[in-house]
Design a protein around this motif. Sequence first.
Motif, PDB file in Angstrom:
ATOM      1  N   ILE A  76       0.693  -1.091   0.018  1.00  0.00           N
ATOM      2  CA  ILE A  76      -0.001   0.048  -0.059  1.00  0.00           C
ATOM      3  C   ILE A  76       0.838   1.433   0.077  1.00  0.00           C
ATOM      4  O   ILE A  76       0.707   2.092  -0.909  1.00  0.00           O
ATOM      5  CB  ILE A  76      -1.011  -0.091   1.237  1.00  0.00           C
ATOM      6  N   LYS A  77       1.977   1.285   0.958  1.00  0.00           N
ATOM      7  CA  LYS A  77       2.907   2.482   0.810  1.00  0.00           C
ATOM      8  C   LYS A  77       3.506   2.664  -0.428  1.00  0.00           C
ATOM      9  O   LYS A  77       3.522   3.650  -0.981  1.00  0.00           O
ATOM     10  CB  LYS A  77       3.797   2.012   2.031  1.00  0.00           C
ATOM     11  N   THR A  78       4.171   1.740  -1.168  1.00  0.00           N
ATOM     12  CA  THR A  78       4.726   1.638  -2.272  1.00  0.00           C
ATOM     13  C   THR A  78       3.560   2.204  -3.315  1.00  0.00           C
ATOM     14  O   THR A  78       4.106   2.923  -4.206  1.00  0.00           O
ATOM     15  CB  THR A  78       5.291   0.304  -2.720  1.00  0.00           C
ATOM     16  N   LEU A  79       2.775   1.944  -3.479  1.00  0.00           N
ATOM     17  CA  LEU A  79       1.696   2.076  -4.552  1.00  0.00           C
ATOM     18  C   LEU A  79       1.143   3.487  -4.135  1.00  0.00           C
ATOM     19  O   LEU A  79       1.053   4.208  -5.194  1.00  0.00           O
ATOM     20  CB  LEU A  79       0.487   0.999  -4.488  1.00  0.00           C
ATOM     21  N   THR A  80       0.697   3.900  -3.151  1.00  0.00           N
ATOM     22  CA  THR A  80       0.386   5.230  -2.594  1.00  0.00           C
ATOM     23  C   THR A  80       1.415   6.226  -3.216  1.00  0.00           C
ATOM     24  O   THR A  80       1.310   7.263  -3.791  1.00  0.00           O
ATOM     25  CB  THR A  80      -0.181   5.360  -1.381  1.00  0.00           C
ATOM     26  N   ASN A  81       2.705   5.852  -2.908  1.00  0.00           N
ATOM     27  CA  ASN A  81       3.923   6.689  -3.323  1.00  0.00           C
ATOM     28  C   ASN A  81       4.126   6.808  -4.722  1.00  0.00           C
ATOM     29  O   ASN A  81       4.110   7.997  -5.301  1.00  0.00           O
ATOM     30  CB  ASN A  81       5.282   6.195  -2.643  1.00  0.00           C
ATOM     31  N   ARG A  82       3.726   5.709  -5.378  1.00  0.00           N
ATOM     32  CA  ARG A  82       3.859   5.766  -7.161  1.00  0.00           C
ATOM     33  C   ARG A  82       2.759   6.589  -7.514  1.00  0.00           C
ATOM     34  O   ARG A  82       2.664   7.389  -8.484  1.00  0.00           O
ATOM     35  CB  ARG A  82       3.695   4.474  -7.649  1.00  0.00           C
ATOM     36  N   LEU A  83       1.584   6.486  -6.812  1.00  0.00           N
ATOM     37  CA  LEU A  83       0.420   7.239  -7.484  1.00  0.00           C
ATOM     38  C   LEU A  83       0.626   8.790  -7.217  1.00  0.00           C
ATOM     39  O   LEU A  83       0.341   9.383  -8.037  1.00  0.00           O
ATOM     40  CB  LEU A  83      -1.090   6.884  -6.488  1.00  0.00           C
ATOM     41  N   ASN A  84       1.031   8.924  -5.944  1.00  0.00           N
ATOM     42  CA  ASN A  84       1.389  10.590  -5.784  1.00  0.00           C
ATOM     43  C   ASN A  84       2.348  11.027  -6.927  1.00  0.00           C
ATOM     44  O   ASN A  84       2.110  12.211  -7.239  1.00  0.00           O
ATOM     45  CB  ASN A  84       1.926  10.681  -4.317  1.00  0.00           C
ATOM     46  N   GLU A  85       3.542  10.258  -7.201  1.00  0.00           N
ATOM     47  CA  GLU A  85       4.508  10.589  -8.246  1.00  0.00           C
ATOM     48  C   GLU A  85       3.814  10.720  -9.519  1.00  0.00           C
ATOM     49  O   GLU A  85       3.916  11.912 -10.352  1.00  0.00           O
ATOM     50  CB  GLU A  85       5.396   9.686  -8.236  1.00  0.00           C
ATOM     51  N   VAL A  86       2.770   9.946  -9.865  1.00  0.00           N
ATOM     52  CA  VAL A  86       2.164   9.992 -11.090  1.00  0.00           C
ATOM     53  C   VAL A  86       1.139  11.219 -11.361  1.00  0.00           C
ATOM     54  O   VAL A  86       1.256  12.045 -12.254  1.00  0.00           O
ATOM     55  CB  VAL A  86       1.332   8.780 -11.559  1.00  0.00           C
ATOM     56  N   LYS A  87       0.497  11.635 -10.374  1.00  0.00           N
ATOM     57  CA  LYS A  87      -0.416  12.824 -10.043  1.00  0.00           C
ATOM     58  C   LYS A  87       0.231  14.185 -10.233  1.00  0.00           C
ATOM     59  O   LYS A  87      -0.468  14.945 -10.348  1.00  0.00           O
ATOM     60  CB  LYS A  87      -1.526  12.506  -9.125  1.00  0.00           C
ATOM     61  N   LYS A  88       1.463  14.035  -9.880  1.00  0.00           N
ATOM     62  CA  LYS A  88       2.213  15.469  -9.607  1.00  0.00           C
ATOM     63  C   LYS A  88       2.299  15.741 -11.163  1.00  0.00           C
ATOM     64  O   LYS A  88       2.360  17.079 -11.302  1.00  0.00           O
ATOM     65  CB  LYS A  88       3.582  15.409  -9.009  1.00  0.00           C
ATOM     66  N   TYR A  89       2.657  14.885 -11.986  1.00  0.00           N
ATOM     67  CA  TYR A  89       2.829  15.157 -13.465  1.00  0.00           C
ATOM     68  C   TYR A  89       1.765  15.412 -14.160  1.00  0.00           C
ATOM     69  O   TYR A  89       0.866  14.927 -14.491  1.00  0.00           O
ATOM     70  CB  TYR A  89       3.644  14.109 -14.085  1.00  0.00           C
TER      71      TYR A  89
END
Length: 136
Positions: free
Chosen positions: A123-136
């Motif tokens: 969950i932590k890894t997936l939410t971190n990746r989601l936050n990175e994707v949504k920044k761009y």
Amino acid sequence: MNRIFHARIAIGQYLFLVLTTIIVIYAMWMQHAVMAILFMLLLVIAIERLIHTTYTLTADDRLLLFYGRFSRSEEISLKDIISVERASSMKIGRFAVMRYVLVKYGTKGKCAVLLPVKEDMFIKTLTNRLNEVKKY
């Protein structure tokens, strides 16, 4: 970098394997060859699926759900994921029958139920990746 998470085996899946094994032994004991062969094939497919199920977060922002060689794999773009949450089935007090990770994605409200071994890390890894994707 790709990050691979393996799936855990739930108690219901263990029970299915035990029941199928008992049916295979019974069919062999009673000399029902066709039934024994069919249930052996079912057992092989189930074991292969349990052993080889993985969830992969790829470097190109996709979540790959691989369910073994005999099953179809799914591909979810991280841009399409709406929410990631820990969920559980029926609860009795603090005890839950089954805990899982629920991933909601797509415009039609599709859901994927995942059983990673390390839920917190997934969950932590997936939410971190989601936050990175949504920044761009």
